[in-house]
Design an enzyme around this catalytic site. Structure first.
Site, mmCIF file in Angstrom:
data_model
loop_
_atom_site.group_PDB
_atom_site.id
_atom_site.type_symbol
_atom_site.label_atom_id
_atom_site.label_comp_id
_atom_site.label_asym_id
_atom_site.label_seq_id
_atom_site.Cartn_x
_atom_site.Cartn_y
_atom_site.Cartn_z
ATOM 1 N N TYR A 1 0.819 -1.211 0.000
ATOM 2 C CA TYR A 1 0.000 0.000 0.000
ATOM 3 C C TYR A 1 0.862 1.275 0.000
ATOM 4 O O TYR A 1 0.413 2.339 -0.400
ATOM 5 C CB TYR A 1 -0.945 0.026 1.207
ATOM 6 C CG TYR A 1 -2.015 -1.047 1.176
ATOM 7 C CD1 TYR A 1 -2.295 -1.749 0.012
ATOM 8 C CD2 TYR A 1 -2.744 -1.359 2.301
ATOM 9 C CE1 TYR A 1 -3.263 -2.726 -0.029
ATOM 10 C CE2 TYR A 1 -3.719 -2.348 2.270
ATOM 11 C CZ TYR A 1 -3.975 -3.031 1.102
ATOM 12 O OH TYR A 1 -4.928 -4.003 1.064
ATOM 13 N N LYS B 1 3.647 -15.266 1.381
ATOM 14 C CA LYS B 1 3.585 -15.928 0.070
ATOM 15 C C LYS B 1 5.044 -16.167 -0.337
ATOM 16 O O LYS B 1 5.503 -15.715 -1.408
ATOM 17 C CB LYS B 1 2.826 -15.011 -0.915
ATOM 18 C CG LYS B 1 2.488 -15.654 -2.236
ATOM 19 C CD LYS B 1 1.395 -16.695 -2.155
ATOM 20 C CE LYS B 1 1.186 -17.349 -3.511
ATOM 21 N NZ LYS B 1 0.414 -18.591 -3.461
ATOM 22 N N ASP C 1 -2.792 -18.210 0.486
ATOM 23 C CA ASP C 1 -3.928 -18.893 -0.162
ATOM 24 C C ASP C 1 -4.415 -20.041 0.713
ATOM 25 O O ASP C 1 -5.624 -20.253 0.891
ATOM 26 C CB ASP C 1 -3.566 -19.363 -1.577
ATOM 27 C CG ASP C 1 -2.165 -19.932 -1.688
ATOM 28 O OD1 ASP C 1 -1.374 -19.808 -0.733
ATOM 29 O OD2 ASP C 1 -1.847 -20.532 -2.739
ATOM 30 N N ASP D 1 -5.298 -7.274 5.535
ATOM 31 C CA ASP D 1 -6.505 -6.536 5.156
ATOM 32 C C ASP D 1 -7.597 -7.540 4.782
ATOM 33 O O ASP D 1 -8.749 -7.453 5.215
ATOM 34 C CB ASP D 1 -6.155 -5.635 3.954
ATOM 35 C CG ASP D 1 -7.221 -4.596 3.684
ATOM 36 O OD1 ASP D 1 -8.219 -4.563 4.426
ATOM 37 O OD2 ASP D 1 -7.055 -3.822 2.727
ATOM 38 N N ASP E 1 -10.836 -9.300 7.464
ATOM 39 C CA ASP E 1 -12.254 -9.201 7.093
ATOM 40 C C ASP E 1 -12.884 -10.584 6.990
ATOM 41 O O ASP E 1 -14.040 -10.784 7.354
ATOM 42 C CB ASP E 1 -12.417 -8.463 5.755
ATOM 43 C CG ASP E 1 -12.551 -6.960 5.966
ATOM 44 O OD1 ASP E 1 -12.174 -6.489 7.065
ATOM 45 O OD2 ASP E 1 -13.011 -6.260 5.050
#
Ligand code: NAD
Length: 355
Positions: A143, A189, A221, A245, A249
């Site tokens: 970000y 990852k 994943d 992020d 959620d």
């Protein structure tokens, strides 16, 4: 001992749920013999209306001289069409995160036995109380990484982590695990991304200072899938800004209602505590919101910023008792009878007084 707290109720349900949390604070202050100096400030749409900016100078000054920030929520349709830098989200929330240099977002996810039917997961998966925390890196990663660019034909971002960024967030996660079940799952990852290869290496180095904590790694994943298949396996999930992020959620979704989920964002000096949900304009002003997320955010503040661990635990116990006693606000009532936001605040205060 007196703690200086900036209280920023904000918009929508913010002031309603904040009032309940402050009632609870008064009860624990008396019971556990500590004192908080509360100073109220403006943030969000209400601040724009009153002072022309969603984070007025006065609020900034107040925050910087406080020991902790206790935030309600910001935003609502009334302010959606302002220029971006004046919206409650960008000009208020993101600006205060920057001001305080918040680097870690801590989001507990709990599925209470009594509220299992709120979760989209099946009873087969939820055969015990789900209780884990996501520690998301908040100030770096894709970000913020430079360079970034966008043309007609190309868009790109840079995912970059430096050793010191990873060390800082990993320590926060391991410290938290030491107060819990002493297990950290680091999510990255590393099979594809260089930034994740560094992440994994540094996390393993930090782990050496915490020999009591068990560390394992998952690719993001797989973690997204494991959260659905077996959330009971987690204690502390440590992850990057982007992956956190998304996963935080997902973890909110498996818990059922946002009204139950608190959060903390750690800064180097001053930390901020707020519910995971937003200003819920659809139910604002009716005294029907669930104040538990705000009340549990208070418990996080008392524990993390002021080491008032007993008071924090008493608040959590009182919330457990309220849920066990069958008291429900509308969001967790599953169509059954419900009580008002202010009644839920009273119920929790009474359980604390009686304990
Ligand atoms: P939201 O979290 O406000 O609401 C989503 C759903 O959850 C709604 O149905 C709402 O009624 C319900 N809900 C949330 N908190 C609840 C509570 N305590 N009790 C009962 N039900 C609750 O998300 P949204 O509708 O996408 O956004 C509304 C506004 O909030 C927007 O302006 C958004 O930008 C803002 N927002 C603010 C924050 C923040 O202050 N940190 C976070 C997210 C969204």
């Amino acid at each position: 001992m007196a703690y200086n707290i900036a209280v920023l109720p904000g918009d929508g349900i913010g002031p309603e749920v904040m009032a309940q949390a402050l009632k609870v604070l008064k009860v624990v202050e008396e019971k556990f013999n500590f004192k908080c100096n509360l100073t109220e400030g403006l943030i969000g749409g209400i601040a724009y209306d009153a002072a022309g900016h969603p984070l007025p100078e006065e609020t900034k000054e107040l925050c910087l001289k406080s020991d902790a920030i206790f935030l309600g929520s910001i935003g609502g349709p009334k302010w959606d069409n302002l220029p971006p830098e004046l919206t409650p989200e960008l000009g208020g929330l993101l600006a205060i995160r920057k001001l305080l240099k918040l680097y870690a977002n801590i989001r507990p996810a709990v599925i209470y036995e009594e509220l299992k039917e709120m979760s989209p997961l099946s009873a087969r998966v939820l055969n015990k109380k789900v209780d884990f925390v996501t520690v998301r890196e908040l100030a770096h990663g894709v970000y913020f990484g430079q360079p970034k660019g966008l043309t007609e034909d190309e868009g790109f971002d840079t995912m970059i982590y430096r050793r010191e960024n990873v060390e800082q967030i990993a320590k926060a996660a391991f410290d938290l695990a030491m107060k819990r079940d002493k297990r950290v799952t680091s999510v990255d990852k590393a099979n594809v991304l260089s930034s994740s290869k560094l992440w994994r290496k540094v996390v393993e180095e930090v782990a050496k200072d915490y020999p009591e904590v068990t560390l394992n790694h998952q690719y993001v994943d797989n973690a997204a899938m494991q959260l659905m298949l077996n959330p009971l396996q987690y204690d502390v999930i440590l992850t990057t800004n982007l992956f956190g992020d998304i996963l935080s959620d997902e973890s909110a979704a498996i818990c059922g209602s946002l009204g139950m989920l608190p959060s903390a964002s750690y800064g180097e000096k001053i930390s901020l505590y707020e519910p995971s949900g937003g200003s819920a304009p659809d139910i604002a002003g009716k005294d029907i919101a669930n104040p538990i997320a705000q009340i549990l955010s208070l418990a996080m503040m008392l524990e993390s910023s002021f080491s008032e661990d007993e008071a924090a635990q008493e608040i959590r116990n009182a919330v457990d008792k309220a849920v066990k006693s069958g008291k429900r606000t509308g969001d967790i009532a599953c169509g059954g009878p419900s009580i008002k936001c202010s009644e839920m605040g009273d119920v929790i205060c009474n359980f604390i007084k009686e304990a």
